[in-house]
Design a protein around this motif. Sequence first.
Motif, PDB file in Angstrom:
ATOM      1  N   LYS A  37     -11.404  -1.376   2.013  1.00 59.19           N
ATOM      2  CA  LYS A  37     -10.907  -0.713   3.223  1.00 59.19           C
ATOM      3  C   LYS A  37     -11.947   0.297   3.677  1.00 59.19           C
ATOM      4  O   LYS A  37     -12.703   0.799   2.850  1.00 59.19           O
ATOM      5  CB  LYS A  37      -9.594   0.025   2.922  1.00 59.19           C
ATOM      6  CG  LYS A  37      -8.454  -0.856   2.564  1.00 59.19           C
ATOM      7  CD  LYS A  37      -7.150  -0.090   2.478  1.00 59.19           C
ATOM      8  CE  LYS A  37      -7.001   0.687   1.204  1.00 59.19           C
ATOM      9  NZ  LYS A  37      -5.666   1.275   1.000  1.00 59.19           N
ATOM     10  N   PRO A  38     -11.950   0.605   4.932  1.00 58.17           N
ATOM     11  CA  PRO A  38     -11.038   0.167   5.978  1.00 58.17           C
ATOM     12  C   PRO A  38     -11.423  -1.200   6.536  1.00 58.17           C
ATOM     13  O   PRO A  38     -12.584  -1.616   6.462  1.00 58.17           O
ATOM     14  CB  PRO A  38     -11.195   1.247   7.048  1.00 58.17           C
ATOM     15  CG  PRO A  38     -12.611   1.716   6.896  1.00 58.17           C
ATOM     16  CD  PRO A  38     -12.916   1.603   5.427  1.00 58.17           C
ATOM     17  N   LEU A  49      -0.781   3.177   7.010  1.00 58.00           N
ATOM     18  CA  LEU A  49      -1.700   2.045   6.896  1.00 58.00           C
ATOM     19  C   LEU A  49      -0.926   0.724   6.829  1.00 58.00           C
ATOM     20  O   LEU A  49      -1.318  -0.270   7.453  1.00 58.00           O
ATOM     21  CB  LEU A  49      -2.582   2.211   5.659  1.00 58.00           C
ATOM     22  CG  LEU A  49      -3.804   1.324   5.569  1.00 58.00           C
ATOM     23  CD1 LEU A  49      -4.695   1.463   6.790  1.00 58.00           C
ATOM     24  CD2 LEU A  49      -4.583   1.668   4.309  1.00 58.00           C
ATOM     25  N   ASP A  55       0.868  -1.183   0.000  1.00 59.48           N
ATOM     26  CA  ASP A  55       0.000   0.000   0.000  1.00 59.48           C
ATOM     27  C   ASP A  55       0.897   1.223   0.000  1.00 59.48           C
ATOM     28  O   ASP A  55       1.925   1.230   0.675  1.00 59.48           O
ATOM     29  CB  ASP A  55      -0.907   0.003   1.234  1.00 59.48           C
ATOM     30  CG  ASP A  55      -2.096   0.923   1.083  1.00 59.48           C
ATOM     31  OD1 ASP A  55      -1.882   2.140   0.858  1.00 59.48           O
ATOM     32  OD2 ASP A  55      -3.234   0.438   1.187  1.00 59.48           O
ATOM     33  N   ASP A  67      -3.020  -3.009  -2.472  1.00 63.12           N
ATOM     34  CA  ASP A  67      -3.848  -1.840  -2.709  1.00 63.12           C
ATOM     35  C   ASP A  67      -4.021  -1.737  -4.222  1.00 63.12           C
ATOM     36  O   ASP A  67      -3.127  -2.086  -4.986  1.00 63.12           O
ATOM     37  CB  ASP A  67      -3.167  -0.583  -2.165  1.00 63.12           C
ATOM     38  CG  ASP A  67      -4.036   0.652  -2.251  1.00 63.12           C
ATOM     39  OD1 ASP A  67      -5.263   0.534  -2.438  1.00 63.12           O
ATOM     40  OD2 ASP A  67      -3.480   1.763  -2.138  1.00 63.12           O
ATOM     41  N   GLU A  98       0.234   4.032   1.290  1.00 62.86           N
ATOM     42  CA  GLU A  98       0.052   4.788   2.525  1.00 62.86           C
ATOM     43  C   GLU A  98       0.825   4.098   3.646  1.00 62.86           C
ATOM     44  O   GLU A  98       0.349   3.137   4.243  1.00 62.86           O
ATOM     45  CB  GLU A  98      -1.424   4.887   2.876  1.00 62.86           C
ATOM     46  CG  GLU A  98      -2.240   5.666   1.858  1.00 62.86           C
ATOM     47  CD  GLU A  98      -3.703   5.731   2.236  1.00 62.86           C
ATOM     48  OE1 GLU A  98      -3.985   5.992   3.433  1.00 62.86           O
ATOM     49  OE2 GLU A  98      -4.538   5.516   1.360  1.00 62.86           O
ATOM     50  N   TYR A 137      -1.442  -2.303   9.527  1.00 62.92           N
ATOM     51  CA  TYR A 137      -1.718  -3.687   9.139  1.00 62.92           C
ATOM     52  C   TYR A 137      -0.595  -4.616   9.567  1.00 62.92           C
ATOM     53  O   TYR A 137      -0.837  -5.756   9.978  1.00 62.92           O
ATOM     54  CB  TYR A 137      -1.954  -3.788   7.635  1.00 62.92           C
ATOM     55  CG  TYR A 137      -3.235  -3.142   7.158  1.00 62.92           C
ATOM     56  CD1 TYR A 137      -4.270  -2.820   8.035  1.00 62.92           C
ATOM     57  CD2 TYR A 137      -3.416  -2.843   5.817  1.00 62.92           C
ATOM     58  CE1 TYR A 137      -5.440  -2.228   7.583  1.00 62.92           C
ATOM     59  CE2 TYR A 137      -4.592  -2.257   5.357  1.00 62.92           C
ATOM     60  CZ  TYR A 137      -5.593  -1.950   6.246  1.00 62.92           C
ATOM     61  OH  TYR A 137      -6.753  -1.372   5.796  1.00 62.92           O
TER      62      TYR A 137
END
Length: 181
Positions: free
Chosen positions: A102-103, A18, A13, A55, A15, A22
């Motif tokens: 997500k989320p 994030l 991902d 993602d 980000e 995770y």
Amino acid sequence: MSDGGPATVLLVDDEEPLVRLYENYLEERYRVVTATSGEAALSVADESVDVALLDRRMPGMHGREVLRGLREADVDCRVAMLTAVEPTAAIVDMPFDDYCIKPVDQAELEALVELLLERATYDEQSQRFFALASKKATLEVAGERSTPEYEELCAELAEVRREIDATLDAVGAEAAFTDLA
């Protein structure tokens, strides 16, 4: 997983916060490898990866391209698109195993990984069936039922179901004859 250790999960991902969240969710149960770009993901993906969580919308290389790269490199892992992108009929031709919006919280993420690890133990035909069923359910939730892609997906799913039923019938018949011997 083949070495008896914990399964390896690749988190991809763009980000970084994030990815770290995770990673914190999963690191006690799995070996976690992370990447914040598609290019980085493909550079760390190897035969040790059991599950990849991708993602879909990232700058540079999109999740779809990472998925294609994993498949072309023969990285034999189960893949879930873990994304904020609402699904459309365009997902039908993407070779992933599951699609999650997500989320997600820790329990949902852990359940997704466990589901994918369970599916990895299935034969190829069953894996294909569940991947198609997941796409069908994803499109239905998104209201994408009236597209030619959805209809083709339903037909393919029905064909795979017939193949599985035929295999089960054949195995049942073989078992019946074996018991007679």
